[in-house]
Design a protein around this motif. Structure first.
Motif, mmCIF file in Angstrom:
data_model
loop_
_atom_site.group_PDB
_atom_site.id
_atom_site.type_symbol
_atom_site.label_atom_id
_atom_site.label_comp_id
_atom_site.label_asym_id
_atom_site.label_seq_id
_atom_site.Cartn_x
_atom_site.Cartn_y
_atom_site.Cartn_z
ATOM 1 N N GLN A 1 0.720 -4.141 4.976
ATOM 2 C CA GLN A 1 1.567 -3.337 4.113
ATOM 3 C C GLN A 1 2.889 -3.054 4.811
ATOM 4 N N LEU B 1 11.685 -1.304 2.656
ATOM 5 C CA LEU B 1 11.827 -1.990 1.371
ATOM 6 C C LEU B 1 12.985 -1.407 0.584
ATOM 7 N N TYR C 1 13.991 -1.519 -3.238
ATOM 8 C CA TYR C 1 13.535 -1.961 -4.563
ATOM 9 C C TYR C 1 14.699 -2.369 -5.454
ATOM 10 N N ARG D 1 1.505 -12.001 -1.932
ATOM 11 C CA ARG D 1 2.625 -11.744 -2.841
ATOM 12 C C ARG D 1 3.428 -13.015 -3.104
ATOM 13 N N CYS E 1 6.954 -14.514 -3.110
ATOM 14 C CA CYS E 1 8.197 -14.165 -2.431
ATOM 15 C C CYS E 1 9.254 -15.233 -2.671
ATOM 16 N N CYS F 1 10.282 -9.969 -2.360
ATOM 17 C CA CYS F 1 8.876 -10.163 -2.739
ATOM 18 C C CYS F 1 8.492 -9.281 -3.922
ATOM 19 N N TYR G 1 6.108 -6.765 -5.526
ATOM 20 C CA TYR G 1 5.136 -5.726 -5.171
ATOM 21 C C TYR G 1 4.404 -5.220 -6.411
ATOM 22 N N GLN H 1 13.171 -7.045 1.607
ATOM 23 C CA GLN H 1 12.707 -6.484 2.869
ATOM 24 C C GLN H 1 13.421 -7.157 4.018
#
Length: 110
Positions: free
Chosen positions: A26, A32, A34, A77, A79, A92, A94, A102
């Motif tokens: 994780q 991250l 978003y 995931r 990516c 990626c 999520y 990221q």
């Protein structure tokens, strides 16, 4: 007696390894960035070699993104490796949280 200790040791080791794996897979939330829902939908449908203009992104408004590679990461995931200006980015999916950029851990010259 020795076999019971051996089995108990294996069980403890197995539990510790699975806990370590789940923690390291994780990303810390602070690393991250978003991406908006509308831009996330564009990224979800993007193909390799495609250029997208993201209306709202961590890189600012109306940013052009070139999708270099689309792949399944070891985390499970989907990516994208992308180029934004002269900069490489890793983006990626999520799932419920949406797509996020990221920090790249390393960058290799091609």
């Amino acid at each position: 007696m020795l076999s019971r200790i051996w089995i108990l040791g294996l069980g403890l080791l197995s539990g510790a390894c699975s806990q370590l794996t789940s923690q390291t897979s994780q990303q810390p939330a602070e690393s991250l960035q978003y991406i908006s829902q509308a831009s996330s939908a564009d990224l979800a449908a993007a193909l390799e070699g495609q250029r997208l203009t993201l209306a709202d992104s961590p890189w600012g408004p109306s940013v052009e993104v070139l999708v270099l590679k689309r792949y399944f990461a070891a985390t499970g995931r989907v990516c994208l490796e992308a180029e934004i200006g002269q900069q490489l980015a890793l983006i990626c999916d999520y799932q419920q949280a949406g797509w996020a950029s990221q920090r790249l851990l390393s960058q290799q010259d091609q």
